[in-house]
Design a protein around this motif. Sequence first.
Motif, mmCIF file in Angstrom:
data_model
loop_
_atom_site.group_PDB
_atom_site.id
_atom_site.type_symbol
_atom_site.label_atom_id
_atom_site.label_comp_id
_atom_site.label_asym_id
_atom_site.label_seq_id
_atom_site.Cartn_x
_atom_site.Cartn_y
_atom_site.Cartn_z
ATOM 1 N N PRO A 13 0.841 -1.202 0.000
ATOM 2 C CA PRO A 13 0.000 0.000 0.000
ATOM 3 C C PRO A 13 0.877 1.253 0.000
ATOM 4 O O PRO A 13 1.857 1.327 0.718
ATOM 5 C CB PRO A 13 -0.793 -0.108 1.299
ATOM 6 N N ASN A 14 0.562 2.193 -0.828
ATOM 7 C CA ASN A 14 1.304 3.451 -0.936
ATOM 8 C C ASN A 14 2.763 3.268 -1.354
ATOM 9 O O ASN A 14 3.571 4.173 -1.186
ATOM 10 C CB ASN A 14 1.240 4.239 0.377
ATOM 11 N N ASN A 15 3.118 2.083 -1.837
ATOM 12 C CA ASN A 15 4.473 1.770 -2.301
ATOM 13 C C ASN A 15 5.534 2.133 -1.260
ATOM 14 O O ASN A 15 6.584 2.656 -1.567
ATOM 15 C CB ASN A 15 4.756 2.476 -3.629
ATOM 16 N N GLY A 16 5.263 1.847 0.019
ATOM 17 C CA GLY A 16 6.174 2.259 1.070
ATOM 18 C C GLY A 16 7.123 1.211 1.607
ATOM 19 O O GLY A 16 8.247 1.511 1.941
ATOM 20 N N SER A 17 6.692 -0.010 1.685
ATOM 21 C CA SER A 17 7.518 -1.018 2.322
ATOM 22 C C SER A 17 6.976 -2.392 1.946
ATOM 23 O O SER A 17 5.788 -2.516 1.685
ATOM 24 C CB SER A 17 7.456 -0.830 3.838
ATOM 25 N N PRO A 18 7.782 -3.387 1.944
ATOM 26 C CA PRO A 18 9.198 -3.489 2.210
ATOM 27 C C PRO A 18 10.049 -2.836 1.117
ATOM 28 O O PRO A 18 9.646 -2.751 -0.033
ATOM 29 C CB PRO A 18 9.475 -4.969 2.274
ATOM 30 N N THR A 19 11.243 -2.430 1.537
ATOM 31 C CA THR A 19 12.182 -1.768 0.643
ATOM 32 C C THR A 19 13.587 -2.253 0.957
ATOM 33 O O THR A 19 13.951 -2.389 2.120
ATOM 34 C CB THR A 19 12.111 -0.237 0.840
ATOM 35 N N LEU A 20 14.366 -2.498 -0.092
ATOM 36 C CA LEU A 20 15.749 -2.944 0.064
ATOM 37 C C LEU A 20 16.690 -1.839 -0.387
ATOM 38 O O LEU A 20 16.510 -1.253 -1.456
ATOM 39 C CB LEU A 20 16.001 -4.207 -0.764
ATOM 40 N N TYR A 21 17.696 -1.545 0.453
ATOM 41 C CA TYR A 21 18.708 -0.538 0.155
ATOM 42 C C TYR A 21 20.088 -1.162 0.214
ATOM 43 O O TYR A 21 20.295 -2.162 0.898
ATOM 44 C CB TYR A 21 18.681 0.591 1.205
ATOM 45 N N TYR A 22 21.040 -0.530 -0.458
ATOM 46 C CA TYR A 22 22.448 -0.907 -0.349
ATOM 47 C C TYR A 22 23.203 0.292 0.190
ATOM 48 O O TYR A 22 23.039 1.409 -0.298
ATOM 49 C CB TYR A 22 23.014 -1.317 -1.711
ATOM 50 N N ASP A 23 24.036 0.081 1.201
ATOM 51 C CA ASP A 23 24.859 1.130 1.798
ATOM 52 C C ASP A 23 26.288 0.930 1.316
ATOM 53 O O ASP A 23 26.950 -0.039 1.701
ATOM 54 C CB ASP A 23 24.789 1.031 3.325
ATOM 55 N N ASP A 24 26.756 1.833 0.447
ATOM 56 C CA ASP A 24 28.095 1.641 -0.115
ATOM 57 C C ASP A 24 29.214 1.973 0.871
ATOM 58 O O ASP A 24 30.354 1.571 0.678
ATOM 59 C CB ASP A 24 28.269 2.400 -1.429
ATOM 60 N N ALA A 25 28.912 2.668 1.948
ATOM 61 C CA ALA A 25 29.941 2.969 2.950
ATOM 62 C C ALA A 25 30.252 1.754 3.822
ATOM 63 O O ALA A 25 31.382 1.564 4.243
ATOM 64 C CB ALA A 25 29.512 4.133 3.822
ATOM 65 N N THR A 26 29.232 0.942 4.087
ATOM 66 C CA THR A 26 29.433 -0.232 4.946
ATOM 67 C C THR A 26 29.417 -1.537 4.155
ATOM 68 O O THR A 26 29.630 -2.600 4.736
ATOM 69 C CB THR A 26 28.342 -0.307 6.032
ATOM 70 N N ASP A 27 29.150 -1.448 2.853
ATOM 71 C CA ASP A 27 29.052 -2.622 1.992
ATOM 72 C C ASP A 27 28.049 -3.619 2.575
ATOM 73 O O ASP A 27 28.331 -4.801 2.733
ATOM 74 C CB ASP A 27 30.415 -3.283 1.787
#
Length: 83
Positions: A13-27
């Motif tokens: 709903p509302n395209n909010g979650s779940p969401t996957l991110y990548y953090d390039d500072a911490t790999d």
Amino acid sequence: MALHLLCKDPESPNNGSPTLYYDDATDSYLLQSWKVVDASRLASISIPDHETIVEFPTRLLRLFPTTENAPHVRTAREGNNAP
């Protein structure tokens, strides 16, 4: 540090979650999803105080990056000059 949005559940709903991110500072990857609060489900899992359990639908797995096109692989292959 830069967080890169990799995928969102298109059926949420509302395209909010779940969401996957990548953090390039911490790999590492960050998964925004539904917090599990059901005590009966959590009782069978040993969870340290500094961790939590999140739940996401199976349909999200098809949107996860594959090993070949994962951000950490692209970054290493491109010499850390990936967008």
